[in-house]
Design a protein around this motif. Structure first.
Motif, PDB file in Angstrom:
ATOM      1  N   ARG A  22       0.819  -1.217   0.000  1.00  0.00           N
ATOM      2  CA  ARG A  22       0.000   0.000   0.000  1.00  0.00           C
ATOM      3  C   ARG A  22       0.852   1.265   0.000  1.00  0.00           C
ATOM      4  N   ILE A  23       1.934   1.287   0.801  1.00  0.00           N
ATOM      5  CA  ILE A  23       2.744   2.513   0.864  1.00  0.00           C
ATOM      6  C   ILE A  23       3.358   2.820  -0.506  1.00  0.00           C
ATOM      7  N   PHE A  24       3.726   1.777  -1.237  1.00  0.00           N
ATOM      8  CA  PHE A  24       4.276   1.992  -2.578  1.00  0.00           C
ATOM      9  C   PHE A  24       3.188   2.325  -3.589  1.00  0.00           C
ATOM     10  N   VAL A  25       2.142   1.517  -3.645  1.00  0.00           N
ATOM     11  CA  VAL A  25       1.111   1.651  -4.676  1.00  0.00           C
ATOM     12  C   VAL A  25       0.205   2.848  -4.420  1.00  0.00           C
ATOM     13  N   GLY A  31       1.278   9.734  -5.244  1.00  0.00           N
ATOM     14  CA  GLY A  31       1.564  11.014  -4.614  1.00  0.00           C
ATOM     15  C   GLY A  31       0.636  11.324  -3.453  1.00  0.00           C
ATOM     16  N   ASP A  32      -0.215  10.377  -3.070  1.00  0.00           N
ATOM     17  CA  ASP A  32      -1.184  10.585  -1.995  1.00  0.00           C
ATOM     18  C   ASP A  32      -0.518  10.399  -0.630  1.00  0.00           C
ATOM     19  N   VAL A  62       8.503  11.451   5.438  1.00  0.00           N
ATOM     20  CA  VAL A  62       7.974  10.426   4.526  1.00  0.00           C
ATOM     21  C   VAL A  62       6.982  11.064   3.546  1.00  0.00           C
ATOM     22  N   LYS A  63       6.131  11.941   4.052  1.00  0.00           N
ATOM     23  CA  LYS A  63       5.172  12.625   3.168  1.00  0.00           C
ATOM     24  C   LYS A  63       5.898  13.469   2.128  1.00  0.00           C
ATOM     25  N   ALA A  65       8.870  12.936   0.966  1.00  0.00           N
ATOM     26  CA  ALA A  65       9.492  12.002   0.013  1.00  0.00           C
ATOM     27  C   ALA A  65       8.476  11.523  -1.010  1.00  0.00           C
ATOM     28  N   ILE A  66       7.271  11.217  -0.574  1.00  0.00           N
ATOM     29  CA  ILE A  66       6.219  10.788  -1.498  1.00  0.00           C
ATOM     30  C   ILE A  66       5.938  11.897  -2.510  1.00  0.00           C
ATOM     31  N   ARG A  67       5.806  13.132  -2.043  1.00  0.00           N
ATOM     32  CA  ARG A  67       5.562  14.258  -2.959  1.00  0.00           C
ATOM     33  C   ARG A  67       6.727  14.436  -3.927  1.00  0.00           C
ATOM     34  N   ASP A  68       7.957  14.381  -3.407  1.00  0.00           N
ATOM     35  CA  ASP A  68       9.141  14.582  -4.245  1.00  0.00           C
ATOM     36  C   ASP A  68       9.268  13.515  -5.329  1.00  0.00           C
ATOM     37  N   VAL A  69       9.096  12.252  -4.931  1.00  0.00           N
ATOM     38  CA  VAL A  69       9.211  11.154  -5.901  1.00  0.00           C
ATOM     39  C   VAL A  69       8.126  11.275  -6.962  1.00  0.00           C
ATOM     40  N   HIS A  70       6.895  11.523  -6.525  1.00  0.00           N
ATOM     41  CA  HIS A  70       5.796  11.601  -7.490  1.00  0.00           C
ATOM     42  C   HIS A  70       5.918  12.828  -8.398  1.00  0.00           C
TER      43      HIS A  70
END
Length: 166
Positions: A22-25, A31-32, A62-63, A65-70
Motif C-alpha cells: 500500500r505505501i508503494f502503490v 503522490g497521496d 515520509v510525506k 518524500a512521497i511528494r518529491d518522488v511523485h
C-alpha cells in the motif's frame, strides 16, 4: 499423456506485506500522502538517509518524500520482487520504473528510469513503526543525466588555465 493442471496454493499476504504494498502503490505511485497517516505509527522511527527522524518529523519526511518522488516521476510504478518476514520485520526488494518528467536536481530530463529500493520495516498492528530504506539513488542520478552534469562541472572547474595565463 496427462497434463498437470494443479496450481500451487496462493499464499495469503501477511499484514506487513499488505502495508508495504500500500505505501508503494497508494502512496509513492500516486503522490497521496494521506496513506502515511493510515500506515505509519504516529511515533514512527525513520532511519532512511535524508528522511531520518522520529514521530511527527518522521511522518513529515515520509510525506515529503512521497511528494518529491511523485513530482519527479509522475508515472512511477512499483513491483515488489521479493519479500521475507521474521516476526514483526519485513524485508522487501522493489523495482521502480517511470519517466523523469518532473524536476530532479535540476530540470526534468524526460528520460526513462528504472531503479531498485530495498526496505526493511517493522510492522505492528498494521502500521509501520520503524523503517530503513535504501533506494538506489546513484541509478537515478545516472539515468536522469544528473551525474553527467556533475561530471562536466567538475571537469570544467578543475581544468588548468592556458599556459599563457599562468
Amino acid at each position: 499423456m496427462s497434463v498437470n493442471t494443479h496450481r500451487p496454493a496462493v499464499i495469503p499476504r501477511s499484514e506487513a506485506s499488505k502495508v508495504m504494498r500500500r505505501i508503494f502503490v497508494e502512496g509513492f505511485a500516486t503522490g497521496d500522502t494521506a496513506v502515511v497517516d493510515q500506515l505509519c505509527a504516529p511515533d514512527l522511527v525513520e532511519h532512511q538517509f535524508g528522511l531520518a527522524g522520529t514521530g511527527a518529523d518522521a511522518i513529515a519526511h515520509v510525506k515529503a518524500a512521497i511528494r518529491d518522488v511523485h513530482t519527479a516521476i509522475p508515472d512511477i510504478s512499483f513491483t515488489i520482487e521479493d519479500e521475507v518476514e521474521d516476526g514483526d520485520t519485513i524485508w522487501v526488494r522493489v523495482s521502480a520504473q517511470g519517466t523523469a518528467t518532473g524536476p530532479f536536481f535540476g530540470a526534468p530530463s524526460g528520460r526513462p528510469v528504472q531503479f531498485t529500493v530495498l526496505d526493511v520495516a517493522r510492522v505492528v498492528d498494521g502500521r509501520i513503526v520503524e523503517h530503513w530504506g535504501v533506494p538506489d539513488r546513484f541509478a537515478l542520478l545516472a539515468q536522469t543525466g544528473v551525474l553527467d552534469h556533475l561530471t562536466a562541472a567538475v571537469q570544467t572547474a578543475t581544468q588548468l588555465p592556458p599556459a599563457s595565463a599562468r
